[in-house]
Design a protein around this motif. Structure first.
Motif, PDB file in Angstrom:
ATOM      1  N   VAL A 215      40.650  24.975  46.322  1.00 18.10           N
ATOM      2  CA  VAL A 215      41.388  26.222  46.093  1.00 18.10           C
ATOM      3  C   VAL A 215      42.881  25.945  45.989  1.00 18.10           C
ATOM      4  N   GLU A 216      43.390  25.073  46.860  1.00 15.27           N
ATOM      5  CA  GLU A 216      44.824  24.745  46.821  1.00 15.27           C
ATOM      6  C   GLU A 216      45.205  24.118  45.483  1.00 15.27           C
ATOM      7  N   GLU A 217      44.324  23.257  44.961  1.00 15.21           N
ATOM      8  CA  GLU A 217      44.614  22.652  43.659  1.00 15.21           C
ATOM      9  C   GLU A 217      44.609  23.714  42.559  1.00 15.21           C
ATOM     10  N   MET A 218      43.654  24.629  42.611  1.00 20.43           N
ATOM     11  CA  MET A 218      43.630  25.701  41.612  1.00 20.43           C
ATOM     12  C   MET A 218      44.910  26.537  41.689  1.00 20.43           C
ATOM     13  N   ASN A 219      45.365  26.803  42.907  1.00 24.52           N
ATOM     14  CA  ASN A 219      46.559  27.634  43.079  1.00 24.52           C
ATOM     15  C   ASN A 219      47.817  26.987  42.508  1.00 24.52           C
ATOM     16  N   ARG A 220      47.786  25.668  42.305  1.00 23.52           N
ATOM     17  CA  ARG A 220      48.929  24.977  41.708  1.00 23.52           C
ATOM     18  C   ARG A 220      48.862  24.964  40.182  1.00 23.52           C
ATOM     19  N   SER A 221      47.756  25.429  39.616  1.00 23.81           N
ATOM     20  CA  SER A 221      47.576  25.413  38.163  1.00 23.81           C
ATOM     21  C   SER A 221      48.469  26.448  37.495  1.00 23.81           C
ATOM     22  N   SER A 222      49.125  26.056  36.425  1.00 23.10           N
ATOM     23  CA  SER A 222      49.963  26.991  35.668  1.00 23.10           C
ATOM     24  C   SER A 222      49.124  28.081  34.994  1.00 23.10           C
ATOM     25  N   LEU A 223      47.825  27.843  34.856  1.00 22.46           N
ATOM     26  CA  LEU A 223      46.942  28.848  34.240  1.00 22.46           C
ATOM     27  C   LEU A 223      46.779  30.082  35.116  1.00 22.46           C
ATOM     28  N   LEU A 224      46.979  29.914  36.413  1.00 23.79           N
ATOM     29  CA  LEU A 224      46.706  31.025  37.325  1.00 23.79           C
ATOM     30  C   LEU A 224      47.557  32.244  36.978  1.00 23.79           C
ATOM     31  N   ARG A 225      48.823  32.021  36.625  1.00 20.96           N
ATOM     32  CA  ARG A 225      49.708  33.133  36.280  1.00 20.96           C
ATOM     33  C   ARG A 225      49.214  33.863  35.030  1.00 20.96           C
ATOM     34  N   LYS A 226      48.613  33.097  34.107  1.00 18.67           N
ATOM     35  CA  LYS A 226      48.117  33.716  32.872  1.00 18.67           C
ATOM     36  C   LYS A 226      46.909  34.616  33.121  1.00 18.67           C
ATOM     37  N   TRP A 227      46.210  34.371  34.238  1.00 21.43           N
ATOM     38  CA  TRP A 227      45.043  35.186  34.570  1.00 21.43           C
ATOM     39  C   TRP A 227      45.412  36.468  35.305  1.00 21.43           C
ATOM     40  N   GLU A 228      46.646  36.564  35.817  1.00 24.57           N
ATOM     41  CA  GLU A 228      47.033  37.751  36.583  1.00 24.57           C
ATOM     42  C   GLU A 228      46.809  39.013  35.758  1.00 24.57           C
ATOM     43  N   ASN A 229      46.256  40.026  36.407  1.00 26.07           N
ATOM     44  CA  ASN A 229      45.949  41.326  35.790  1.00 26.07           C
ATOM     45  C   ASN A 229      44.826  41.253  34.750  1.00 26.07           C
ATOM     46  N   LYS A 230      44.069  40.140  34.740  1.00 25.12           N
ATOM     47  CA  LYS A 230      42.949  40.024  33.795  1.00 25.12           C
ATOM     48  C   LYS A 230      41.598  39.993  34.513  1.00 25.12           C
ATOM     49  N   GLY A 231      41.603  40.147  35.827  1.00 22.17           N
ATOM     50  CA  GLY A 231      40.367  40.124  36.589  1.00 22.17           C
ATOM     51  C   GLY A 231      40.633  39.729  38.028  1.00 22.17           C
ATOM     52  N   ALA A 232      39.598  39.836  38.857  1.00 27.27           N
ATOM     53  CA  ALA A 232      39.725  39.516  40.279  1.00 27.27           C
ATOM     54  C   ALA A 232      39.663  38.005  40.479  1.00 27.27           C
ATOM     55  N   ILE A 233      40.678  37.459  41.131  1.00 27.91           N
ATOM     56  CA  ILE A 233      40.683  36.036  41.482  1.00 27.91           C
ATOM     57  C   ILE A 233      40.027  35.904  42.852  1.00 27.91           C
ATOM     58  N   VAL A 234      38.918  35.167  42.925  1.00 26.81           N
ATOM     59  CA  VAL A 234      38.128  35.072  44.153  1.00 26.81           C
ATOM     60  C   VAL A 234      38.103  33.627  44.631  1.00 26.81           C
TER      61      VAL A 234
END
Length: 200
Positions: free
Chosen positions: A17-36
């Protein structure tokens, strides 16, 4: 396979999860669905998924569960993924692994009229591994990665629950599964089918 799995907090999952949270893609997903990142996961949720980065190394990315089509596609059959147009390219070059603590399945029962109905809900997980590594395929939709989970014939001890189960590989096969130059057919013999189950 049904359309639910779950993630429990553990040292191994926390690192993912920590590695995913460092991904620049995460910001692009904001407001596009629930991040679980913990608890029950449903189709369209955005979750950590293991896939190769541009250099070919193992990495963790946020991906949405489901290919968009006439209906949302959540699963692909391992027996036909290599030939169906929807999945063929991903089968050859875009394979991923979904880290999970286990998955849920509802017992499928045949009624007197022959129609199937849902029965008891079960929690299933691999017996000899701390994590359940679900094999999948991914592609890009509007520049963002989405995935499906591969399914196969079930192990004998869970056939009474459902006629399908996820394709699950042991941890030592994860790196090979996601490599674009791997022939996925050569790893299918490593699939785990002995799973523990309990009523949810």
């Amino acid at each position: 396979m049904c359309c639910r799995y779950w993630m429990e907090t553990s040292p191994e999952l926390r690192e993912i999860v920590e590695e995913m949270n460092r991904s620049s893609l995460l910001r692009k997903w904001e407001n596009k669905g629930a991040i679980v990142t913990e608890g029950e996961v449903r189709p369209t949720n955005i979750v950590p998924v293991i896939a190769p980065n541009k250099a070919g190394a193992e990495a963790v990315f946020p991906m949405k569960w489901g290919f968009t089509g006439r209906t949302l596609l959540m699963n692909a059959r391992v027996e036909t993924a290599g030939v169906k147009p929807t999945f063929r390219e991903a089968w050859q070059r875009h394979r991923c692994v979904v880290p999970a603590s286990g998955y849920y399945e509802w017992e499928h029962l045949a009624g007197a009229d022959g129609k199937k109905r849902r029965g008891v809900k079960y929690r299933l997980r691999t017996e000899d591994e701390d994590m359940t590594w679900l094999c999948g395929l991914y592609r890009f939709e509007e520049g963002l990665p989405v995935f499906v989970i591969l399914t196969r014939e079930p192990g004998e001890n869970i056939r009474f629950i459902h006629d399908r189960m996820p394709l699950i590989l042991p941890e030592h096969c994860v790196k090979d599964w996601i490599r674009p130059d791997t022939r996925p057919e050569e790893l299918l013999g490593e699939a785990l089918t002995d799973v523990a189950f309990e009523k949810a």
